[in-house]
Design a protein around this motif. Structure first.
Motif, PDB file in Angstrom:
ATOM      1  N   HIS A  60       0.840  -1.200   0.000  1.00  0.00           N
ATOM      2  CA  HIS A  60       0.000   0.000   0.000  1.00  0.00           C
ATOM      3  C   HIS A  60       0.874   1.249   0.000  1.00  0.00           C
ATOM      4  N   ILE A 120      -5.576  10.159   6.592  1.00  0.00           N
ATOM      5  CA  ILE A 120      -4.832   9.288   5.683  1.00  0.00           C
ATOM      6  C   ILE A 120      -5.696   8.920   4.492  1.00  0.00           C
ATOM      7  N   MET A 138      -2.859   0.300  -4.000  1.00  0.00           N
ATOM      8  CA  MET A 138      -2.511  -1.011  -3.498  1.00  0.00           C
ATOM      9  C   MET A 138      -2.103  -1.806  -4.722  1.00  0.00           C
ATOM     10  N   THR A 145     -13.998  -6.371   9.206  1.00  0.00           N
ATOM     11  CA  THR A 145     -12.858  -6.147  10.088  1.00  0.00           C
ATOM     12  C   THR A 145     -12.497  -4.673  10.111  1.00  0.00           C
ATOM     13  N   PHE A 166      -9.669  -1.918  12.031  1.00  0.00           N
ATOM     14  CA  PHE A 166      -8.396  -1.843  12.739  1.00  0.00           C
ATOM     15  C   PHE A 166      -8.290  -0.497  13.453  1.00  0.00           C
ATOM     16  N   LEU A 198      -0.384  -0.535  15.042  1.00  0.00           N
ATOM     17  CA  LEU A 198      -1.645  -1.241  15.201  1.00  0.00           C
ATOM     18  C   LEU A 198      -1.889  -1.528  16.675  1.00  0.00           C
ATOM     19  N   THR A 249      -7.311  -5.432  16.351  1.00  0.00           N
ATOM     20  CA  THR A 249      -8.122  -5.818  15.205  1.00  0.00           C
ATOM     21  C   THR A 249      -9.504  -6.160  15.712  1.00  0.00           C
ATOM     22  N   ASN A 289     -13.269  -7.539  14.870  1.00  0.00           N
ATOM     23  CA  ASN A 289     -14.146  -8.276  13.966  1.00  0.00           C
ATOM     24  C   ASN A 289     -15.581  -8.186  14.459  1.00  0.00           C
ATOM     25  N   THR A 311      -8.954  -8.427  18.937  1.00  0.00           N
ATOM     26  CA  THR A 311      -7.625  -9.006  19.162  1.00  0.00           C
ATOM     27  C   THR A 311      -6.642  -7.864  19.345  1.00  0.00           C
ATOM     28  N   ARG A 317     -11.557  -2.916   6.613  1.00  0.00           N
ATOM     29  CA  ARG A 317     -11.082  -3.842   5.600  1.00  0.00           C
ATOM     30  C   ARG A 317     -12.211  -4.256   4.693  1.00  0.00           C
ATOM     31  N   GLU A 333      -6.195  -7.546  -0.519  1.00  0.00           N
ATOM     32  CA  GLU A 333      -7.093  -6.989   0.482  1.00  0.00           C
ATOM     33  C   GLU A 333      -6.810  -5.501   0.545  1.00  0.00           C
ATOM     34  N   THR A 334      -7.837  -4.707   0.716  1.00  0.00           N
ATOM     35  CA  THR A 334      -7.588  -3.286   0.822  1.00  0.00           C
ATOM     36  C   THR A 334      -8.192  -2.757   2.101  1.00  0.00           C
ATOM     37  N   GLN A 335      -7.616  -1.701   2.596  1.00  0.00           N
ATOM     38  CA  GLN A 335      -8.124  -1.043   3.789  1.00  0.00           C
ATOM     39  C   GLN A 335      -8.395   0.411   3.464  1.00  0.00           C
ATOM     40  N   PHE A 390      -8.975   4.100   5.253  1.00  0.00           N
ATOM     41  CA  PHE A 390      -8.628   4.727   6.517  1.00  0.00           C
ATOM     42  C   PHE A 390      -9.576   5.870   6.859  1.00  0.00           C
TER      43      PHE A 390
END
Lengths: 111, 118
Positions: A33, A43, A48, B32, B34, B46, B49, B51, B57, B97, B105-107, B109
């Protein structure tokens, strides 16, 4: 855990210059990323990518999986590009979506 | 693109009080989320996490009793900093996520929440 190194840490450029920011990582990954963080802190996810090259406007990101290296290029830089640019890669040995972040490159583009 | 919001964007509180930060995915469902913390001139770290429908977690060194995370729905996760102290002053960022179904996989923000504990 994946180790991420970015260079340079700081970069000052004149408007119009071509910018390159580099990112190296230690463990093979599925995707990398590139993120942009403005002075206010928010942000934005720029790219990606898992192979080759991606282009969005004046931004180009490339990745070489074998060499574990990625670059972010900005063509015809503008003062509004001034921000911190961060690369992030998945942690190793676990889920691919926990990210490790580089320390960032502070880019300042002067008019 | 997908949008993630955080509320509040700024919060100043007295030492000993609790602060709740919300993270919402506005136009997609996030299984998910974060939570990250960023100190000045440092990388994002981090914290945990989250869920949907299960316990969060936490990363090593993050006190789960101090940083309470609730992920009650697919579009909302909350982080509560309990009994905040000045050393908790930081920039807190969430991401959501989006599972693409493949290896990528992309996140996305959130804009972050700046917490200042006096």
């Amino acid at each position: 855990k994946n180790e991420v190194e970015q260079s340079p840490q700081n970069l000052t450029a004149q408007e119009g210059e071509f910018i390159t920011i580099n990112c190296s990582y230690s463990v093979g990954i599925s995707a990398l990323h590139w993120l942009q963080q403005h002075p206010g802190g928010g942000i934005v996810s720029l790219f990606m990518l898992s192979s080759g090259k991606k282009k969005h406007g004046r931004l180009i990101a490339t990745i070489n999986i074998q060499e574990k290296h990625s670059s972010l290029h900005i063509t015809a830089s503008h003062p509004r590009d001034s921000a911190v640019y961060i690369c992030a890669v998945p942690n190793s040995g676990g889920s691919n979506y926990k990210l490790t972040f580089g320390k960032g490159t502070l880019l300042t583009v002067n008019p | 693109g997908a949008v993630v919001s955080q509320h509040p964007s700024w919060v100043i509180c007295k030492s000993g009080t609790s602060v709740k930060i919300e993270c919402r995915s506005l136009d997609f469902q996030a299984t998910t989320m974060f939570w990250y913390r960023q100190f000045p001139k440092q990388s994002l770290m981090l914290m945990a996490t989250s869920n949907e429908g299960s316990k969060a977690t936490y990363e090593q060194g993050v006190e789960k009793d101090k940083f309470l995370i609730n992920h009650a729905s697919l579009t909302l996760s909350t982080l509560t900093v309990t009994s905040a102290h000045p050393e908790d002053s930081s920039f807190y960022i969430c991401s959501a996520r989006v599972a693409s179904g493949g290896v990528l996989e992309t996140q996305y923000f959130g804009p972050g929440t700046r917490l200042l504990v006096l």
